[in-house]
Scaffold this motif. Structure first.
Motif, short mmCIF file in Angstrom:
data_model
loop_
_atom_site.label_atom_id
_atom_site.label_comp_id
_atom_site.label_asym_id
_atom_site.label_seq_id
_atom_site.Cartn_x
_atom_site.Cartn_y
_atom_site.Cartn_z
N LEU A 107 47.99 52.74 46.41
CA LEU A 107 48.14 52.34 47.81
C LEU A 107 47.56 53.35 48.78
CD1 LEU A 107 49.41 50.50 50.03
CD2 LEU A 107 51.51 51.83 49.76
N MET A 108 47.80 54.63 48.54
CA MET A 108 47.49 55.65 49.52
C MET A 108 46.22 56.45 49.22
SD MET A 108 49.94 55.19 51.64
CE MET A 108 49.77 56.64 52.68
N ALA A 109 45.70 56.40 48.00
CA ALA A 109 44.58 57.28 47.66
C ALA A 109 43.41 56.57 47.02
CB ALA A 109 45.06 58.40 46.73
N ALA A 110 43.52 55.27 46.75
CA ALA A 110 42.42 54.55 46.09
C ALA A 110 41.18 54.53 46.99
CB ALA A 110 42.85 53.13 45.75
N LYS A 111 40.05 54.84 46.40
CA LYS A 111 38.79 54.93 47.16
C LYS A 111 37.75 53.92 46.68
CE LYS A 111 35.24 58.29 48.52
NZ LYS A 111 34.76 59.69 48.34
N GLY A 112 37.74 53.60 45.40
CA GLY A 112 36.74 52.68 44.87
C GLY A 112 37.26 51.97 43.64
N TRP A 113 36.55 50.90 43.29
CA TRP A 113 36.92 50.09 42.12
C TRP A 113 35.67 49.74 41.34
CZ3 TRP A 113 35.96 44.61 41.47
CH2 TRP A 113 36.54 44.07 40.31
N ASN A 114 35.73 49.98 40.03
CA ASN A 114 34.61 49.67 39.15
C ASN A 114 34.79 48.27 38.57
OD1 ASN A 114 32.73 49.46 37.03
ND2 ASN A 114 32.79 51.67 36.64
N PRO A 115 33.96 47.30 38.99
CA PRO A 115 34.14 45.92 38.50
C PRO A 115 33.88 45.77 37.01
CG PRO A 115 32.11 46.11 39.75
CD PRO A 115 32.82 47.42 39.90
N VAL A 116 33.17 46.70 36.39
CA VAL A 116 32.87 46.61 34.96
C VAL A 116 34.07 47.08 34.13
CG1 VAL A 116 31.36 47.37 33.10
CG2 VAL A 116 30.41 46.91 35.38
#
Length: 323
Positions: free
Chosen positions: A131-140
């Motif tokens: 919630l507080m620190a996520a910066k990016g997401w790898n779709p693979v």
């Protein structure tokens, strides 16, 4: 007489002179803009590039939503109890008339947004990092990356810089504020009464999980509340039954205990205690924001308007100095 004066003024030299001055002012305005064209182009270009960079650096946000309906079984049962035994329950000191289906739904929505519910949700699923620190997401790979200036995933330590008395690790209240403002949204269709619960996150998987967990947990919380309340009512009614020897009052208490027992059985057997899922949350395939094209267009327009304003201000400021 007034019309003649107006016609005379319209054909007077002063009138034509004033009209000529107005026309010259408009031409001068365009001339000023043309002379400052390079300033306008420079401002527009700078803002356009800045808007493009800003838009590119914004992470994709995905939304998961579920369509819900109030549990008809619970609503009908409570409404029937309220109409049949409301006066008897009030006489005995038990309140069952205020818990209609609509009130239960409204209460559940408010509980869903409450700090206590969020605290339990936060502790149960350990979502503070996401919630507080996520910066990016790898779709693979489906993995989340975290901002190193906020949270170190390797050491599991919070690294953000904050001013006292704020703690380095986000507090429950701070996390709750972010969750309510940026993640959770609850809307009710006034015509159908259907409720939509949605969550936004940079990971569509996380967003879908959160919505599913929220629905499951709010049903459990409201179910446990109803069970606790009903059990307390049954205990109280049995105590009052033991205290009275009046046959009519005993009949009243037996009826109330019977209905409360039915309600308890209903609460224990019904998993969809408050909300029934009409359309469950799914993993979104398309982002909902940012609108990168819109950001670029607005940034370019803002730069152009600023450039025109600077060109005009520079011209009239120079004219005032020369005067």
């Amino acid at each position: 007489m007034t019309q003649q004066v107006q016609q005379h003024q319209a054909h007077s030299p002063a009138y034509f002179e004033q009209a000529a001055e107005d026309e010259i002012d408009i031409r001068e305005l365009f001339a000023v803009i043309w002379r400052g064209k390079w300033l306008i182009v420079a401002c527009t270009l700078v803002f356009a590039i800045g808007a493009v960079i800003f838009a590119i650096n914004q992470p994709n946000i995905y939304r998961a939503n579920a369509l819900l309906a109030a549990s008809d079984q619970e609503s009908n049962k409570l409404s029937g109890m309220a109409s049949q035994f409301g006066s008897l329950a009030s006489f005995a000191g038990i309140n069952i008339g205020g818990r209609t289906g609509t009130d239960q739904t409204t209460l559940a929505i408010e509980v869903l947004k409450s700090r206590q519910f969020f605290k339990d949700f936060l502790d149960k699923y350990q979502i503070k990092n996401d919630l507080m620190a996520a910066k990016g997401w790898n779709p693979v790979s489906g993995e989340l990356s975290y901002d190193p200036e906020v949270y170190d995933a390797q050491t599991n330590n919070w690294t953000r810089e904050v001013k006292a008395p704020n703690p380095v690790e986000p507090s429950m209240q701070e996390s709750h504020g972010v969750f309510i403002r940026e993640v959770l949204s609850i809307t009710t269709d006034k015509e159908t009464g259907l409720i939509t619960i949605a969550a936004e996150h940079i990971s569509p998987v996380v967003a879908q999980q959160w919505v599913s967990w929220l629905i499951k947990d709010i049903n459990q919380v409201m179910q446990q509340r109803a069970q606790h309340e009903t059990k307390a009512n049954i205990i109280y009614l049995k105590e009052q039954l033991d205290k009275t020897s009046v046959a009519q009052m005993q009949t009243v208490f037996y009826q109330l205990i019977e209905e409360q027992t039915k309600t308890l059985m209903l609460a224990e057997a019904n998993d969809d205690f408050v909300f029934k899922v009409v359309d469950p949350a799914v993993i979104a395939e398309k982002k909902v924001k940012p609108k990168r094209a819109l950001i670029c267009v607005l940034g370019t327009l803002l730069g152009g308007m600023l450039g025109v304003m600077l060109a005009l201000v520079r011209h009239f400021a120079k004219g005032n100095v020369d005067a």
